[in-house]
Write an enzyme that holds these catalytic residues in place. Structure first.
Site, PDB file in Angstrom:
ATOM      1  N   ALA A  66     -54.665 -10.125  15.687  1.00 14.89           N
ATOM      2  CA  ALA A  66     -54.547 -10.032  17.120  1.00 14.89           C
ATOM      3  C   ALA A  66     -55.415  -9.121  17.984  1.00 14.89           C
ATOM      4  CB  ALA A  66     -53.868 -10.660  17.952  1.00 14.89           C
ATOM      5  N   GLY A 109     -53.205 -11.219  12.725  1.00 11.52           N
ATOM      6  CA  GLY A 109     -53.617 -12.402  13.351  1.00 11.52           C
ATOM      7  C   GLY A 109     -54.865 -12.911  12.282  1.00 11.52           C
ATOM      8  N   GLU A 112     -54.135 -14.435   9.581  1.00 13.68           N
ATOM      9  CA  GLU A 112     -53.937 -16.482   9.746  1.00 13.68           C
ATOM     10  C   GLU A 112     -55.757 -16.871   9.756  1.00 13.68           C
ATOM     11  OE1 GLU A 112     -50.990 -14.185  13.086  1.00 13.68           O
ATOM     12  OE2 GLU A 112     -49.973 -16.036  12.070  1.00 13.68           O
ATOM     13  N   GLU A 132     -46.645  -7.891  12.243  1.00 19.35           N
ATOM     14  CA  GLU A 132     -46.694  -8.314  13.466  1.00 19.35           C
ATOM     15  C   GLU A 132     -45.022  -7.739  13.735  1.00 19.35           C
ATOM     16  OE1 GLU A 132     -47.710 -10.404  11.851  1.00 19.35           O
ATOM     17  OE2 GLU A 132     -49.360 -11.221  12.837  1.00 19.35           O
TER      18      GLU A 132
END
Ligand code: HXC
Length: 258
Positions: A66, A109, A112, A132
């Site tokens: 992210a 992310g 992911e 994270e």
């Protein structure tokens, strides 16, 4: 449609390629990036000439997570209302085969997003991880749920609780990636795999993808039941008749998605 954060091309028949294009931040996924990926998939979903999609980054990063700068500007309510979960869901709901070509960093992310793909082709330079925990958070876009289903409890726990990095060979050994190839071959190989898959019957592909994913959602008996229903449904398709006729006539089938 025009995009800022991604490039969308058609490198081969029936194959669409989405390239994340934010090299200055290692392809970090801001909300706009995710939205554009979901938008491009929606276009591919509606386009009968697309049979499969490849998603990649560049040689340095698939995606480094992210966008931490964007995240920093969002409090709890901001995260809640960012719209990101809806974009992740749109990506997960894509019905056609989605193949990730991974080079370089595939973190947070980014990992992911890779986990949301149906299969991954990794370059030997790929580095996977869910870091994270080092930011005081946890993988919040499917990482805890999809990773454990991909690699099992012990290794998923180790990855998520430590934030460790995992090289491509280990990722393949653990079942995270389908194939590891020399770094410069990851994208070509992914496109080749996509082209091969995209030549199959579209309805059968969609049903097979859904049935395989049902294995993560349901008890075995319900999954088997779903599989049987898919088979019965596909048996009513023109493409099934075409597939069988082509086999018997010793010719290549011409599938039409009907
Ligand atoms: C925003 C990022 C970024 C990210 C890198 N950059 N990753 N910006 N968000 N996730 C930026 C850097 O700030 C830097 O900008 C530029 O990209 C190049 O990065 P460098 O660190 O200089 O490059 P390098 O030495 O090659 O290291 C690459 C890297 C490292 C290993 C990927 O950047 C890194 O550790 N990034 C963070 C990885 C991470 O923690 N990801 C998880 C994010 S949280 P400047 O301006 O300095 O040039 C997450 C949560 C998901 O994903 C949960 C869903 C809500």
């Amino acid at each position: 449609m025009t995009y800022d954060d991604i490039d969308v091309t058609r490198p081969a028949e029936r194959v669409c390629h989405i390239r994340i294009n934010r090299p200055e931040v290692r392809n970090a996924l801001r909300t706009q990036t995710l939205t554009e990926i979901a938008d491009a998939l929606a276009v591919a979903a509606a386009d009968e000439t697309v049979g499969a999609v490849v998603i990649s980054g560049d040689s340095k990063a698939f995606a480094a997570g992210a966008d931490i700068r964007e995240m920093a500007s969002l409090g709890a309510v901001g995260v809640w209302r960012s719209g990101r979960p809806a974009q992740w869901q749109r990506i997960a709901d894509f019905e056609k085969p989605l193949i990730g070509a991974v080079n370089g960093y595939c973190l947070g992310g980014g990992c992911e997003l890779a986990l949301a793909c149906d299969l991954l082709i990794a370059g030997e330079d790929a580095v996977f991880g869910q870091p994270e925990i080092k930011l005081g958070i946890l993988p919040g876009a499917g990482g805890t749920q999809r990773l454990i289903r991909a690699v099992g409890k012990a290794f998923a726990m180790q990855m998520v609780l430590s934030g460790m990095r995992v090289d491509a060979a280990t990722a393949e050994r653990r079942g995270l990636v389908a194939e590891t190839v020399p770094a410069d071959k990851a994208l070509p190989r992914a496109l080749e795999v996509a082209a091969d898959i995209a030549g199959n019957a579209p309805l059968a592909l969609a049903a097979a993808k859904k049935a395989l994913n049902q294995a993560f959602e349901t008890p075995l008996s319900a999954g088997l039941d779903f599989e049987r229903q898919c088979l019965a449904l596909l048996s009513a398709s023109e493409d099934r008749n075409e597939g069988i006729a082509a086999f018997l006539e010793k010719r290549k089938p011409v599938f039409r998605g009907r």
